[in-house]
Design a protein around this motif. Structure first.
Motif, short mmCIF file in Angstrom:
data_model
loop_
_atom_site.label_atom_id
_atom_site.label_comp_id
_atom_site.label_asym_id
_atom_site.label_seq_id
_atom_site.Cartn_x
_atom_site.Cartn_y
_atom_site.Cartn_z
N VAL A 8 58.65 58.03 74.94
CA VAL A 8 59.91 56.16 74.30
C VAL A 8 60.27 55.27 75.62
O VAL A 8 59.79 56.32 76.79
CB VAL A 8 60.63 57.14 73.72
N ILE A 9 60.39 54.20 75.17
CA ILE A 9 60.64 53.53 76.73
C ILE A 9 62.16 52.94 76.30
O ILE A 9 63.00 52.45 75.06
CB ILE A 9 60.00 52.22 76.42
N LEU A 10 62.82 53.27 76.85
CA LEU A 10 64.83 53.27 77.16
C LEU A 10 64.56 51.45 77.73
O LEU A 10 63.75 50.67 78.43
CB LEU A 10 65.36 53.88 78.29
N LYS A 11 65.42 50.69 77.36
CA LYS A 11 65.97 49.21 76.84
C LYS A 11 67.39 49.23 77.90
O LYS A 11 68.25 50.10 76.88
CB LYS A 11 65.45 48.67 75.92
N GLU A 17 66.28 44.77 79.99
CA GLU A 17 65.51 45.20 80.94
C GLU A 17 65.16 46.38 80.25
O GLU A 17 65.92 47.31 80.47
CB GLU A 17 65.60 45.48 82.41
N GLU A 18 63.24 46.76 80.63
CA GLU A 18 62.71 48.38 79.54
C GLU A 18 62.62 49.03 81.27
O GLU A 18 61.83 48.38 82.06
CB GLU A 18 61.26 47.64 79.24
N ASN A 19 62.96 49.70 81.32
CA ASN A 19 63.77 50.25 82.78
C ASN A 19 62.80 51.73 82.87
O ASN A 19 62.05 52.19 84.14
CB ASN A 19 64.80 50.68 83.52
N TYR A 20 62.84 52.50 82.13
CA TYR A 20 63.18 53.96 82.03
C TYR A 20 61.40 54.50 80.07
O TYR A 20 61.32 53.99 79.75
CB TYR A 20 63.84 54.43 81.67
N LEU A 21 60.56 54.98 80.71
CA LEU A 21 60.06 56.18 80.25
C LEU A 21 60.46 57.68 80.00
O LEU A 21 59.96 57.81 80.61
CB LEU A 21 58.27 56.25 80.72
N SER A 22 60.50 58.11 78.87
CA SER A 22 60.84 59.37 78.23
C SER A 22 59.89 59.79 77.05
O SER A 22 59.25 59.18 77.31
CB SER A 22 62.47 59.11 77.98
N MET A 33 66.88 57.42 70.62
CA MET A 33 67.42 58.26 72.10
C MET A 33 68.27 56.98 72.35
O MET A 33 68.20 55.94 72.31
CB MET A 33 66.39 58.57 72.67
N GLU A 34 69.09 57.56 73.05
CA GLU A 34 70.71 56.80 73.84
C GLU A 34 71.43 57.22 75.13
O GLU A 34 71.64 58.54 74.75
CB GLU A 34 72.00 56.18 73.07
N THR A 35 71.92 57.06 76.51
CA THR A 35 71.42 57.42 77.06
C THR A 35 72.24 56.48 78.33
O THR A 35 71.43 55.63 77.93
CB THR A 35 71.18 58.38 78.05
N GLN A 36 73.16 57.08 78.71
CA GLN A 36 73.44 56.65 80.12
C GLN A 36 72.38 56.26 81.36
O GLN A 36 72.37 57.15 81.91
CB GLN A 36 74.72 56.88 80.60
N LYS A 37 72.50 55.33 81.77
CA LYS A 37 70.76 55.31 83.14
C LYS A 37 71.28 54.03 84.16
O LYS A 37 72.13 53.24 83.95
CB LYS A 37 70.11 54.98 82.37
N TYR A 38 70.86 54.63 85.38
CA TYR A 38 71.20 52.85 86.37
C TYR A 38 70.08 51.85 86.02
O TYR A 38 68.81 52.39 85.33
CB TYR A 38 70.92 54.04 88.11
N CYS A 39 70.50 50.77 86.18
CA CYS A 39 69.85 49.97 85.98
C CYS A 39 70.06 49.22 86.92
O CYS A 39 70.43 48.40 87.46
CB CYS A 39 69.94 48.96 84.99
N HIS A 43 72.18 46.47 88.47
CA HIS A 43 72.65 47.49 89.64
C HIS A 43 74.04 48.37 89.57
O HIS A 43 75.56 47.92 89.63
CB HIS A 43 73.08 46.60 90.96
N LYS A 44 74.41 48.15 87.86
CA LYS A 44 75.19 49.79 87.54
C LYS A 44 74.76 50.90 86.57
O LYS A 44 73.23 50.41 85.97
CB LYS A 44 76.55 48.71 87.55
N LYS A 45 75.16 51.96 86.12
CA LYS A 45 75.33 53.00 85.31
C LYS A 45 75.39 51.70 83.95
O LYS A 45 76.72 51.36 83.40
CB LYS A 45 75.75 53.80 85.46
#
Length: 52
Positions: A8-11, A17-22, A33-39, A43-45
Protein backbone atom coordinates in the motif's frame (compact mmCIF):
# COMPACT_ATOMS: atom_id res chain seq x y z
CA UNK A 1 1.06 -20.20 -2.52
CA UNK A 2 -0.20 -16.65 -2.86
CA UNK A 3 0.73 -14.05 -0.27
CA UNK A 4 -2.00 -12.55 1.91
CA UNK A 5 -0.09 -9.27 2.22
CA UNK A 6 -0.49 -6.41 -0.22
CA UNK A 7 1.65 -3.34 -0.82
CA UNK A 8 0.00 0.00 0.00
CA UNK A 9 1.07 3.59 -0.63
CA UNK A 10 0.58 6.06 2.22
CA UNK A 11 -0.37 9.61 1.25
CA UNK A 12 -0.15 12.75 3.44
CA UNK A 13 -3.58 14.26 4.17
CA UNK A 14 -2.24 17.83 4.37
CA UNK A 15 -0.05 18.22 1.26
CA UNK A 16 -1.03 15.11 -0.75
CA UNK A 17 2.55 13.84 -1.11
CA UNK A 18 2.96 10.05 -1.44
CA UNK A 19 5.74 9.40 1.06
CA UNK A 20 5.67 5.81 2.30
CA UNK A 21 5.33 2.27 0.98
CA UNK A 22 4.02 -0.26 3.47
CA UNK A 23 2.32 -3.64 3.53
CA UNK A 24 -0.72 -4.98 5.33
CA UNK A 25 -2.55 -8.28 5.69
CA UNK A 26 -5.73 -7.78 3.66
CA UNK A 27 -7.52 -10.71 5.33
CA UNK A 28 -7.04 -9.45 8.91
CA UNK A 29 -7.40 -5.69 8.14
CA UNK A 30 -9.83 -5.19 5.25
CA UNK A 31 -10.36 -1.46 5.92
CA UNK A 32 -7.97 1.28 4.78
CA UNK A 33 -4.81 1.96 6.73
CA UNK A 34 -4.26 5.27 8.61
CA UNK A 35 -1.17 6.16 10.61
CA UNK A 36 0.80 9.13 11.94
CA UNK A 37 4.03 9.53 9.97
CA UNK A 38 6.61 12.26 9.37
CA UNK A 39 6.08 14.18 6.12
CA UNK A 40 9.30 15.54 4.62
CA UNK A 41 7.37 18.19 2.63
CA UNK A 42 5.34 19.54 5.60
CA UNK A 43 8.27 19.04 8.04
CA UNK A 44 5.98 17.64 10.74
CA UNK A 45 4.09 14.53 11.81
CA UNK A 46 0.79 14.27 9.92
CA UNK A 47 -1.92 11.71 9.29
CA UNK A 48 -1.13 9.47 6.32
CA UNK A 49 -3.90 7.44 4.67
CA UNK A 50 -3.79 4.57 2.24
CA UNK A 51 -4.00 5.72 -1.38
CA UNK A 52 -7.01 4.51 -3.40
Amino acid sequence: MASKREQVILKCTECGEENYLSSRNKKLHPDRMETQKYCKVCHKKTLHKEKK
